[in-house]
Design an enzyme around this catalytic site. Structure first.
Site, PDB file in Angstrom:
ATOM      1  N   ASP A 318      37.814  66.576  46.454  1.00 48.23           N
ATOM      2  CA  ASP A 318      38.631  65.518  47.038  1.00 48.23           C
ATOM      3  C   ASP A 318      39.529  66.052  48.147  1.00 48.23           C
ATOM      4  OD1 ASP A 318      39.755  62.740  46.887  1.00 48.23           O
ATOM      5  OD2 ASP A 318      41.575  63.849  46.382  1.00 48.23           O
ATOM      6  N   GLU A 371      34.698  65.658  50.474  1.00 45.63           N
ATOM      7  CA  GLU A 371      35.247  64.475  51.120  1.00 45.63           C
ATOM      8  C   GLU A 371      36.094  64.995  52.286  1.00 45.63           C
ATOM      9  OE1 GLU A 371      38.325  60.772  50.657  1.00 45.63           O
ATOM     10  OE2 GLU A 371      38.683  62.720  49.770  1.00 45.63           O
TER      11      GLU A 371
END
Length: 637
Positions: A318, A371
């Site tokens: 993330d 990401e």
């Protein structure tokens, strides 16, 4: 019970300590934290914690009445900063914390165990002594998962939040447990045709509303849904059904709850001291000090842990962009340049490279995914070529452009055709995943269906067109739960998905379309084998902006070819001539306007025969009926 603490029985060897301090110990969970064991025939638990600036550390728990003096730990002789000791009689299920008296400023605090395998059910905050004993039954999957996770394999990912997929209305509207999910989720994913599931972070987190992205238990699945073994059972069940399991993992920041790892021993141990480096303004959380060797060992051990002990098939990392840039979400004067005067976070870059190298060395049949929302080069390229070493990267540019295009009224699309086609010009710069994730259906953004323009039939036709275009476009696929049947309301983590909408034909039609898209995508190599190679794609025509029509080919490099034609206006286009690379019969294998999906039934009666009429640079061509707000897939027989 003999309550003496026994010393000299530490699990950490001199070599372990050396690797830990070098930042190269990637299985610290085998040595640190709490471990049930026997010493001289006495069963108990060995405790080990890193607190180099502590003057005193003791274990306090329900087994000693939370007495902070009865079970002191001892510092190792090697100046590693590790405190350890064996407490007889302490067994599985015991709750505990580390009572730390700092050598700096008289700071005193009770901390949870950074390496705990289990935690109390939030909002309670104690760590729990636990083991990870489990008999796995997924050898069949593990033997072939390298193929299932390969870059040339189909990958259709169902992203989901465990607590809000389904709920049990007759039991206080509670979330499903891991074991209940193990009973229901594999069958549903197989019905829908997804190849993988990606869980929003399951790591223990204090605030349910963070969806797991404010993690504190980096070695513990959240106790909200059951025990660690229950979560193993869920993974086992998914593997038995042939479904890969990807886990969101957050090494970018952590919350500052007092019992967590922030200011752990009275100093900024895991995080940077200077808020210009150690505080994240977007999430009001702490940023790891990636330049500290022990912190790198901690984080990489966490990533390896989920692949090792829970058989996860990959990690989605993330907020990578927030790690790469020192000035991320900061104004001038709110950040500190690197030693060269630049904005790149050199320590974080090195950490990501080492992390990826460690994962692929230990588990070469898994994948890591970033990401990363900027144009940082070579995110998914090997470290020996100067890349970050990820296996894949989320294509955020494709997501933004595509949603912007599909959100506009069709009458304006002819002026913005480039938003639909531009992504192909960079589609092979990285190994891309196309994400329509949870981030696009929260915070007032509405659902994916809600973004579609027009009346009801146009909204659903546009949605089917969007999914068809996404599944035809180069790159692996990711779709957030509920989107597969066109959920109307925005996602709410406190409620179940709007399953009742499947009683309506339009929603059921979207679900059926998704099932058939996934089945064809998996069965047709032309749609996935060369996802990351320019050889797998060829334009037929992207110039017909006036009619908002795009036509292209997908290829597998072995002679299989699929022709894809989409019409982004509500006007049907009969007798539309399209060049084809070879003469013969082109069968219509998918049509988003089919009545079984809720469409009007415009189509090509199963297929068309080519004619020797030159078009689009080809000697042969076919005459198609392009359905309104529709997409068709044709394959040469």
């Amino acid at each position: 019970m003999d309550e003496r603490v026994l010393y000299g029985n530490g699990l950490m060897t001199e070599h372990d300590v050396y690797l830990f301090r070098e930042g190269r110990h990637y299985r610290l969970y085998e040595k640190m934290g709490s471990h049930i064991m026997e010493v001289d025939g006495v069963r108990g638990t060995h405790f080990s914690v890193w607190a180099p600036n502590a003057a005193k550390v003791s274990v306090t728990g329900d087994f000693n009445g939370w007495d902070t003096d009865s079970h002191p730990l001892a510092p190792r002789w090697d100046e590693s900063g590790i405190w350890e000791g064996f407490v007889p009689g302490v067994d599985r299920g015991a709750m505990y914390k580390y009572h730390i008296v700092s050598s700096v400023g008289g700071y005193v605090v009770d901390k949870g165990d950074p390496f705990a395998f289990s935690w109390e059910l939030p909002p309670n905050t104690a760590s729990v002594v636990w083991d990870l004993d489990y008999t796995w039954n997924d050898s069949g999957w593990m033997n072939i998962r390298g193929e299932k996770n390969g870059l040339s394999s189909p990958m259709s990912i169902y992203e989901m939040h465990l607590g809000s997929w389904r709920r049990v209305a007759e039991d206080g509207y509670r979330s499903l447990s891991y074991l209940e999910l193990a009973e229901q989720l594999p069958a549903y994913l197989n019905e829908m045709g997804f190849t993988h599931v990606e869980f929003l972070p399951v790591m223990e987190h204090p605030f349910y509303g963070s969806w797991g992205y404010q993690s504190l238990g980096y070695f513990a699945p959240t106790s909200r849904y059951g025990t660690p073994q229950d979560f193993m059972r869920l993974v086992d069940a998914l593997h038995a059904a042939g479904i890969g399991v990807l886990l969101d993992w957050v090494p970018s920041h952590f919350p500052s709850n007092e019992y967590g790892i922030g200011y752990f021993d009275g100093t900024h141990l895991y995080e940077h001291e200077d808020p210009r480096q150690g505080y994240h303004p977007d999430w009001q959380s702490a940023i790891y000090n990636y330049g500290r060797n022990e912190v790198r060992s901690f984080l990489i051990s966490s990533g390896i842990f989920w692949l090792d002990r829970f058989h996860a098939d990959g990690l989605r990392v993330d907020a990578v962009a927030s790690m790469l840039y020192l000035d991320y979400s900061r104004k001038e004067g709110e950040w500190i340049p690197n030693k060269f005067g630049g904005r790149e976070n050199i320590e974080a870059i090195e950490f990501l490279r080492i992390m990826n190298e460690a994962v692929y060395k230990e588990f070469p049949d898994t994948q890591t995914m970033a990401e990363e929302s900027t144009a940082w080069p070579q995110v998914s390229r090997p470290t020996y070529l100067g890349g970050l070493g990820f296996g894949m990267k989320w294509n955020m540019g494709w997501m933004h452009d595509t949603l912007a295009y599909f959100s506009m009224d069709s009458i304006h699309r002819k002026y913005h055709q480039g938003q639909l086609t531009f992504s192909i010009w960079y589609a092979f710069n990285e190994n891309f995943v196309l994400p329509l994730s949870h981030d696009e259906v929260v915070h007032g953004k509405g659902s994916i269906l809600g973004k579609m323009p027009g009346d009801a039939w146009q909204k659903f036709a546009n949605l089917r067109l969007l999914y068809g275009y996404m599944w035809a476009h180069p790159g692996k696929k990711l779709l957030f739960m509920g989107s597969e049947f066109g959920q109307g309301p925005e996602w709410n983590h406190d409620a179940a998905l709007a399953w009742e909408q499947l009683e309506y034909d339009n929603h059921h039609g979207v679900k059926r379309w998704m099932e058939d898209l996934n089945r064809f995508y998996k069965a047709e190599p032309a749609l996935h084998a060369l996802d990351f190679s320019q050889d797998g794609f060829a334009w037929v025509d992207f110039h017909d902006a006036d009619q908002s029509i795009v036509v292209f080919l997908r290829k597998d490099g072995e002679g299989r070819t699929v022709l894809v034609a989409l019409n982004a206006t509500p006007v049907p286009r009969p007798n539309y001539r399209v060049g084809v690379p070879s003469a013969g019969y082109w069968r219509e294998v998918l049509n988003s306007d089919s009545t079984e999906y809720g469409g009007a039934g415009w189509g090509n009666l199963g297929g068309v025969e080519s004619k020797p009429v030159p078009s689009h640079g080809f000697y042969d061509s076919i005459s198609l009926t392009l359905p309104p707000l529709g997409i068709v897939f044709l394959r040469k027989e």
